[in-house]
Design a protein around this motif. Sequence first.
Motif, PDB file in Angstrom:
ATOM      1  N   CYS A  36       0.817  -1.305  -0.150  1.00 34.46           N
ATOM      2  CA  CYS A  36      -0.009   0.128  -0.064  1.00 34.46           C
ATOM      3  C   CYS A  36       0.972   1.276   0.016  1.00 34.46           C
ATOM      4  CB  CYS A  36      -0.817  -0.031   1.269  1.00 34.46           C
ATOM      5  SG  CYS A  36      -1.992  -1.239   1.348  1.00 34.46           S
ATOM      6  N   ARG A  67       6.189   2.809   7.651  1.00 28.81           N
ATOM      7  CA  ARG A  67       6.598   3.822   6.683  1.00 28.81           C
ATOM      8  C   ARG A  67       8.167   3.644   6.437  1.00 28.81           C
ATOM      9  NH1 ARG A  67       4.086   8.544   4.539  1.00 28.81           N
ATOM     10  NH2 ARG A  67       2.786   8.581   6.288  1.00 28.81           N
ATOM     11  N   GLU A  83      -0.272   7.124  15.870  1.00 29.67           N
ATOM     12  CA  GLU A  83       0.325   7.488  14.522  1.00 29.67           C
ATOM     13  C   GLU A  83       0.112   5.987  13.721  1.00 29.67           C
ATOM     14  OE1 GLU A  83       4.726   8.598  12.572  1.00 29.67           O
ATOM     15  OE2 GLU A  83       4.098   9.281  14.586  1.00 29.67           O
ATOM     16  N   ALA A  86      -3.199   5.714  12.696  1.00 29.60           N
ATOM     17  CA  ALA A  86      -3.789   6.533  11.596  1.00 29.60           C
ATOM     18  C   ALA A  86      -3.219   5.815  10.276  1.00 29.60           C
ATOM     19  CB  ALA A  86      -3.342   7.743  11.743  1.00 29.60           C
ATOM     20  N   GLU A  87      -1.681   5.462  10.202  1.00 33.65           N
ATOM     21  CA  GLU A  87      -1.260   5.105   9.102  1.00 33.65           C
ATOM     22  C   GLU A  87      -1.639   3.654   8.308  1.00 33.65           C
ATOM     23  OE1 GLU A  87       3.026   5.667   9.820  1.00 33.65           O
ATOM     24  OE2 GLU A  87       3.167   7.363   9.305  1.00 33.65           O
ATOM     25  N   ALA A  89      -4.980   2.847   8.781  1.00 29.76           N
ATOM     26  CA  ALA A  89      -6.064   3.186   8.146  1.00 29.76           C
ATOM     27  C   ALA A  89      -6.075   4.053   6.788  1.00 29.76           C
ATOM     28  CB  ALA A  89      -6.923   4.315   9.174  1.00 29.76           C
ATOM     29  N   TYR A  90      -4.972   4.657   6.835  1.00 24.01           N
ATOM     30  CA  TYR A  90      -4.581   5.397   5.609  1.00 24.01           C
ATOM     31  C   TYR A  90      -4.191   4.503   4.444  1.00 24.01           C
ATOM     32  CZ  TYR A  90      -1.783   8.857   2.599  1.00 24.01           C
ATOM     33  OH  TYR A  90      -1.193   9.289   1.476  1.00 24.01           O
ATOM     34  N   GLN A  91      -3.438   3.517   4.491  1.00 25.64           N
ATOM     35  CA  GLN A  91      -3.133   2.438   3.588  1.00 25.64           C
ATOM     36  C   GLN A  91      -4.220   1.826   3.083  1.00 25.64           C
ATOM     37  OE1 GLN A  91       0.877   0.401   4.700  1.00 25.64           O
ATOM     38  NE2 GLN A  91       0.394   1.376   6.657  1.00 25.64           N
ATOM     39  N   GLY A  93      -7.444   2.748   3.220  1.00 23.61           N
ATOM     40  CA  GLY A  93      -8.319   3.578   2.423  1.00 23.61           C
ATOM     41  C   GLY A  93      -7.819   3.796   1.006  1.00 23.61           C
ATOM     42  N   ALA A  94      -6.411   3.892   0.945  1.00 21.50           N
ATOM     43  CA  ALA A  94      -5.671   4.210  -0.547  1.00 21.50           C
ATOM     44  C   ALA A  94      -5.784   2.954  -1.163  1.00 21.50           C
ATOM     45  CB  ALA A  94      -4.188   4.167  -0.205  1.00 21.50           C
ATOM     46  N   GLY A 132      -6.739   0.740  13.602  1.00 18.18           N
ATOM     47  CA  GLY A 132      -6.517   1.357  12.491  1.00 18.18           C
ATOM     48  C   GLY A 132      -7.318   0.515  11.428  1.00 18.18           C
ATOM     49  N   ALA A 136     -10.836   1.993   9.442  1.00 22.19           N
ATOM     50  CA  ALA A 136     -11.015   2.218   7.958  1.00 22.19           C
ATOM     51  C   ALA A 136     -12.242   1.154   7.653  1.00 22.19           C
ATOM     52  CB  ALA A 136      -9.983   1.266   7.359  1.00 22.19           C
TER      53      ALA A 136
END
Length: 252
Positions: A36, A67, A83, A86-87, A89-91, A93-94, A132, A136
């Motif tokens: 991701c 990361r 952190e 959030a990261e 969930a971010y991955q 979502g992408a 996370g 998501a």
Amino acid sequence: MTTIDLNADLGEGFGRWRLTDDEQLLSVVTSANVACGFHAGDAATMRRVCELAAARGVRIGAQVSYRDLAGFGRRAMDVPSAELTAEVAYQIGALEVFARAAGTRVSYVKPHGALYNRVVHDEEQAAAVVDGVLLADATLAVLGLPGSRLLEAAGKAGLEGVTEAFADRAYTEEGTLVPRGQEGAVVTDPELVVARSLGLARDRVVTTRSGARIEVEARSLCLHGDTPGAVELARRVRERLETSGVRVEAFV
């Protein structure tokens, strides 16, 4: 009939550089762990792999990571829980954007590399990953090592936890993976990998590095896409499983 899912780490390229033969592996596996962007992968690669997976009916999973592009996500890192949540969930979502665009969806989440190994024992980091996933999409399954803090946290949160095993990785007597930095951590003999795959799928056992036989209950078997000759090896594994009476199908 005994059933097993075959998953592989895919989309592990970046820009013009490609590590995995995604198209060929997607003709063998039933679940695709798609990078991701944090340890490998980029937007174009994620989109391409999602389209290929959707066309073949392969389930899509978000392979989330620390990361760490330079270290391929295999370096130990200390990331604050908020952190990391959030990261993760971010991955997810992408990847979900590209899965939806391809007419399918993300079905599960699997940590990668150092994060995968960390959440076997680290309760705090495991909880952050699960938070996370919940942020998501609370309907997603979580793929991890049997007995791990990750699957324990997933179960407590109401998420489906799915156990997996590795035919090409050495095991300790405790049922954990031998760290990659140690000698013999990766099993490279194709015949041995095929035999171990059948033992894990049909008999639920594996031989440890010291020669002991331990039980490993797993619903999914991981085939590493970055292994030399990965496509041919994956085909041999699937053929041996099916000719031995094991049904290969996705867990979701």
